[in-house]
Enzyme design. Structure first.
Site, PDB file in Angstrom:
ATOM      1  N   HIS A 125      -7.561   9.525  -1.867  1.00  0.00           N
ATOM      2  CA  HIS A 125      -6.884   9.509  -0.568  1.00  0.00           C
ATOM      3  C   HIS A 125      -7.736  10.131   0.556  1.00  0.00           C
ATOM      4  O   HIS A 125      -7.802   9.590   1.659  1.00  0.00           O
ATOM      5  CB  HIS A 125      -5.535  10.231  -0.700  1.00  0.00           C
ATOM      6  CG  HIS A 125      -4.496   9.744   0.253  1.00  0.00           C
ATOM      7  ND1 HIS A 125      -3.159   9.679  -0.066  1.00  0.00           N
ATOM      8  CD2 HIS A 125      -4.582   9.290   1.527  1.00  0.00           C
ATOM      9  CE1 HIS A 125      -2.478   9.210   0.974  1.00  0.00           C
ATOM     10  NE2 HIS A 125      -3.326   8.965   1.954  1.00  0.00           N
TER      11      HIS A 125
ATOM     12  N   LYS B 145      -2.690   5.945  -4.460  1.00  0.00           N
ATOM     13  CA  LYS B 145      -3.819   6.854  -4.175  1.00  0.00           C
ATOM     14  C   LYS B 145      -3.590   8.214  -4.821  1.00  0.00           C
ATOM     15  O   LYS B 145      -2.437   8.674  -4.898  1.00  0.00           O
ATOM     16  CB  LYS B 145      -3.947   7.048  -2.652  1.00  0.00           C
ATOM     17  CG  LYS B 145      -3.802   5.777  -1.840  1.00  0.00           C
ATOM     18  CD  LYS B 145      -4.014   5.973  -0.350  1.00  0.00           C
ATOM     19  CE  LYS B 145      -3.655   4.705   0.428  1.00  0.00           C
ATOM     20  NZ  LYS B 145      -2.240   4.606   0.810  1.00  0.00           N
TER      21      LYS B 145
ATOM     22  N   ASP C 116       0.837  -1.201   0.000  1.00  0.00           N
ATOM     23  CA  ASP C 116       0.000   0.000   0.000  1.00  0.00           C
ATOM     24  C   ASP C 116       0.870   1.249   0.000  1.00  0.00           C
ATOM     25  O   ASP C 116       1.513   1.576   0.999  1.00  0.00           O
ATOM     26  CB  ASP C 116      -0.899   0.017   1.247  1.00  0.00           C
ATOM     27  CG  ASP C 116      -1.801   1.242   1.266  1.00  0.00           C
ATOM     28  OD1 ASP C 116      -2.868   1.191   0.625  1.00  0.00           O
ATOM     29  OD2 ASP C 116      -1.424   2.265   1.871  1.00  0.00           O
TER      30      ASP C 116
ATOM     31  N   TYR D  12       3.311   9.717  -0.621  1.00  0.00           N
ATOM     32  CA  TYR D  12       4.374   9.081   0.177  1.00  0.00           C
ATOM     33  C   TYR D  12       5.750   9.269  -0.473  1.00  0.00           C
ATOM     34  O   TYR D  12       6.774   9.073   0.179  1.00  0.00           O
ATOM     35  CB  TYR D  12       4.124   7.580   0.383  1.00  0.00           C
ATOM     36  CG  TYR D  12       2.831   7.202   1.090  1.00  0.00           C
ATOM     37  CD1 TYR D  12       2.027   8.176   1.696  1.00  0.00           C
ATOM     38  CD2 TYR D  12       2.415   5.883   1.166  1.00  0.00           C
ATOM     39  CE1 TYR D  12       0.832   7.821   2.323  1.00  0.00           C
ATOM     40  CE2 TYR D  12       1.235   5.528   1.800  1.00  0.00           C
ATOM     41  CZ  TYR D  12       0.442   6.502   2.365  1.00  0.00           C
ATOM     42  OH  TYR D  12      -0.733   6.148   2.994  1.00  0.00           O
TER      43      TYR D  12
HETATM   44  P1  NDP Z   1       0.975   1.362  11.835  1.00  0.00           P
HETATM   45  O1  NDP Z   1      -0.197   1.382  12.733  1.00  0.00           O
HETATM   46  O2  NDP Z   1       1.110   0.289  10.829  1.00  0.00           O
HETATM   47  O3  NDP Z   1       2.272   1.385  12.763  1.00  0.00           O
HETATM   48  C1  NDP Z   1       3.572   1.542  12.253  1.00  0.00           C
HETATM   49  C2  NDP Z   1       4.488   1.794  13.426  1.00  0.00           C
HETATM   50  O4  NDP Z   1       4.494   0.664  14.288  1.00  0.00           O
HETATM   51  C3  NDP Z   1       5.921   2.022  12.998  1.00  0.00           C
HETATM   52  O5  NDP Z   1       6.487   2.944  13.907  1.00  0.00           O
HETATM   53  C4  NDP Z   1       6.550   0.653  13.153  1.00  0.00           C
HETATM   54  O6  NDP Z   1       7.937   0.770  13.444  1.00  0.00           O
HETATM   55  C5  NDP Z   1       5.797   0.102  14.352  1.00  0.00           C
HETATM   56  N1  NDP Z   1       5.638  -1.356  14.293  1.00  0.00           N
HETATM   57  C6  NDP Z   1       5.436  -2.139  13.205  1.00  0.00           C
HETATM   58  N2  NDP Z   1       5.331  -3.429  13.539  1.00  0.00           N
HETATM   59  C7  NDP Z   1       5.473  -3.484  14.879  1.00  0.00           C
HETATM   60  C8  NDP Z   1       5.471  -4.561  15.794  1.00  0.00           C
HETATM   61  N3  NDP Z   1       5.282  -5.817  15.390  1.00  0.00           N
HETATM   62  N4  NDP Z   1       5.668  -4.270  17.105  1.00  0.00           N
HETATM   63  C9  NDP Z   1       5.849  -3.000  17.513  1.00  0.00           C
HETATM   64  N5  NDP Z   1       5.852  -1.930  16.687  1.00  0.00           N
HETATM   65  C10 NDP Z   1       5.675  -2.180  15.373  1.00  0.00           C
HETATM   66  O7  NDP Z   1       1.052   2.826  11.168  1.00  0.00           O
HETATM   67  P2  NDP Z   1       0.871   3.524   9.782  1.00  0.00           P
HETATM   68  O8  NDP Z   1       0.329   4.858  10.120  1.00  0.00           O
HETATM   69  O9  NDP Z   1       2.107   3.466   8.974  1.00  0.00           O
HETATM   70  O10 NDP Z   1      -0.294   2.722   9.013  1.00  0.00           O
HETATM   71  C11 NDP Z   1      -0.070   1.612   8.181  1.00  0.00           C
HETATM   72  C12 NDP Z   1      -0.253   1.969   6.728  1.00  0.00           C
HETATM   73  O11 NDP Z   1      -1.548   2.469   6.479  1.00  0.00           O
HETATM   74  C13 NDP Z   1       0.639   3.110   6.228  1.00  0.00           C
HETATM   75  O12 NDP Z   1       1.984   2.744   6.105  1.00  0.00           O
HETATM   76  C14 NDP Z   1      -0.060   3.468   4.953  1.00  0.00           C
HETATM   77  O13 NDP Z   1       0.246   2.526   3.942  1.00  0.00           O
HETATM   78  C15 NDP Z   1      -1.515   3.387   5.383  1.00  0.00           C
HETATM   79  N6  NDP Z   1      -2.046   4.695   5.830  1.00  0.00           N
HETATM   80  C16 NDP Z   1      -3.027   5.276   5.060  1.00  0.00           C
HETATM   81  C17 NDP Z   1      -3.564   6.488   5.402  1.00  0.00           C
HETATM   82  C18 NDP Z   1      -4.630   7.081   4.558  1.00  0.00           C
HETATM   83  O14 NDP Z   1      -4.960   8.251   4.750  1.00  0.00           O
HETATM   84  N7  NDP Z   1      -5.186   6.349   3.631  1.00  0.00           N
HETATM   85  C19 NDP Z   1      -3.097   7.243   6.580  1.00  0.00           C
HETATM   86  C20 NDP Z   1      -2.097   6.532   7.347  1.00  0.00           C
HETATM   87  C21 NDP Z   1      -1.618   5.307   6.976  1.00  0.00           C
HETATM   88  P3  NDP Z   1       9.138   0.380  12.426  1.00  0.00           P
HETATM   89  O15 NDP Z   1       8.697   0.748  11.027  1.00  0.00           O
HETATM   90  O16 NDP Z   1      10.257   1.216  12.915  1.00  0.00           O
HETATM   91  O17 NDP Z   1       9.378  -1.089  12.596  1.00  0.00           O
END
Ligand code: NDP
Length: 275
Positions: A112, A79, A49, A54
């Site tokens: 988006h 998006k 995604d 991004y």
């Molecule tokens: P998430 O809820 O997926 O959390 C990501 C965070 O959690 C990062 O800091 C990551 O750290 C950490 N993390 C990942 N796996 C673990 C684990 N197993 N244990 C502990 N911590 C963990 O956040 P996002 O906001 O990135 O949401 C996911 C996706 O959703 C986005 O990447 C995007 O593709 C989409 N999105 C879409 C939006 C929209 O408006 N349509 C808005 C926001 C997000 P690290 O990377 O350092 O491991």
């Protein structure tokens, strides 16, 4: 109930979409995104995604080309950004995204955010891209029930997906019910609460199931038929987040997680944003 990482939901047009994908928001273009996507595909993820905003579509494209997996086995979402909304500008934005990704077609193209006064013209452009065969499914993101009703009032093609903020502190009960009744697949963004997983209920269930808090939350998504796209740039976490197909939460424990709801958003409110 999804049993394997390759399991898919079937969208209302018959297209299959994996239940689990990798999110790449705030993942840096170049080495960082290429490694994350490579590790994910090696671990069995088939859905990625991204979004124009991004700024990492080029790296996503390179990583999937290098992955050695057949194009038809991958599911790539991008998006259209808010500044590009409107009919002609969306068609142009799509072409830019498609070129950056280096793909002939996109699997899922989303609006988006519901930009007022614009999202209906944007939707017409998505319908055209779909009818012309450039995209296998079209959908929206951050749409509330009233936004969906507004689009559905005069669309030719109903959105196939709505990607929204969704996690134990924001369980979106009404929106989920509406989407399920309309056969619009709900997809969870920020499923891991952006890493804020320190909560007594999750700790308790983590001990009980011998799974991490992240795995408990992702399994909770899958068991209520919500597509989920956790983001990580950490190899071990990309593996951890995929390891959610070998256990099942009881109905009672599903309820315990749902009871964590506080209607808390980590991101903007779709009814009140200014970007
Ligand atoms: P998430 O809820 O997926 O959390 C990501 C965070 O959690 C990062 O800091 C990551 O750290 C950490 N993390 C990942 N796996 C673990 C684990 N197993 N244990 C502990 N911590 C963990 O956040 P996002 O906001 O990135 O949401 C996911 C996706 O959703 C986005 O990447 C995007 O593709 C989409 N999105 C879409 C939006 C929209 O408006 N349509 C808005 C926001 C997000 P690290 O990377 O350092 O491991």
């Amino acid at each position: 109930m999804p049993k394997y990482i390759s399991d898919c939901t079937v969208l209302h047009n018959g297209v299959e979409m994996p239940w689990l994908g990798l999110g790449v928001w705030r993942v840096k273009e170049g080495q960082e995104v290429e490694s994350a996507v490579r590790w994910a595909i090696e671990a069995g993820y088939r859905s990625i995604d991204t979004a124009a905003i991004y700024g990492n579509e080029v790296g996503v494209g390179r990583a999937i080309r290098d992955a050695g997996v057949r194009r038809e086995d991958l599911f790539i979402t991008t998006k259209v950004w808010n500044a590009d909304q409107g009919y002609e500008s969306t068609l142009q934005a799509f072409e830019q995204s498609r070129k950056k990704l280096g793909l002939d077609y996109i699997d899922l193209y989303l609006i988006h955010w519901p930009v007022k006064g614009k999202y209906k013209a944007t939707w017409k452009a998505l319908e055209k891209l779909y009818k012309d065969g450039f995209v296998r499914a079209i959908g929206v993101s951050n749409f509330q029930i009233h936004h969906l009703q507004d689009v559905m009032a005069d669309c030719e093609i109903k959105p196939m997906v709505n990607q929204v903020e969704f996690h134990p502190l924001l369980t979106q009960k009404e929106l989920l019910g509406f989407c399920q009744a309309q056969q619009i697949q709900l997809e969870a963004w920020s499923p891991l609460m952006q890493g804020n997983l320190d909560h007594p209920t999750l700790a308790e269930l983590s001990r009980k199931y011998e799974k991490t808090p992240a795995q408990i939350v992702l399994r909770w998504d899958l068991q209520q038929q919500v597509v989920t796209i956790p983001k990580s740039v950490t190899h071990s976490r990309i593996l951890e987040n995929a390891n959610v197909f070998d256990f099942e939460l009881s109905t009672e424990d599903m309820g315990k997680i749902a009871a964590m709801n506080r209607n808390k958003r980590f991101g903007p409110d779709p009814d009140n944003f200014d970007f």
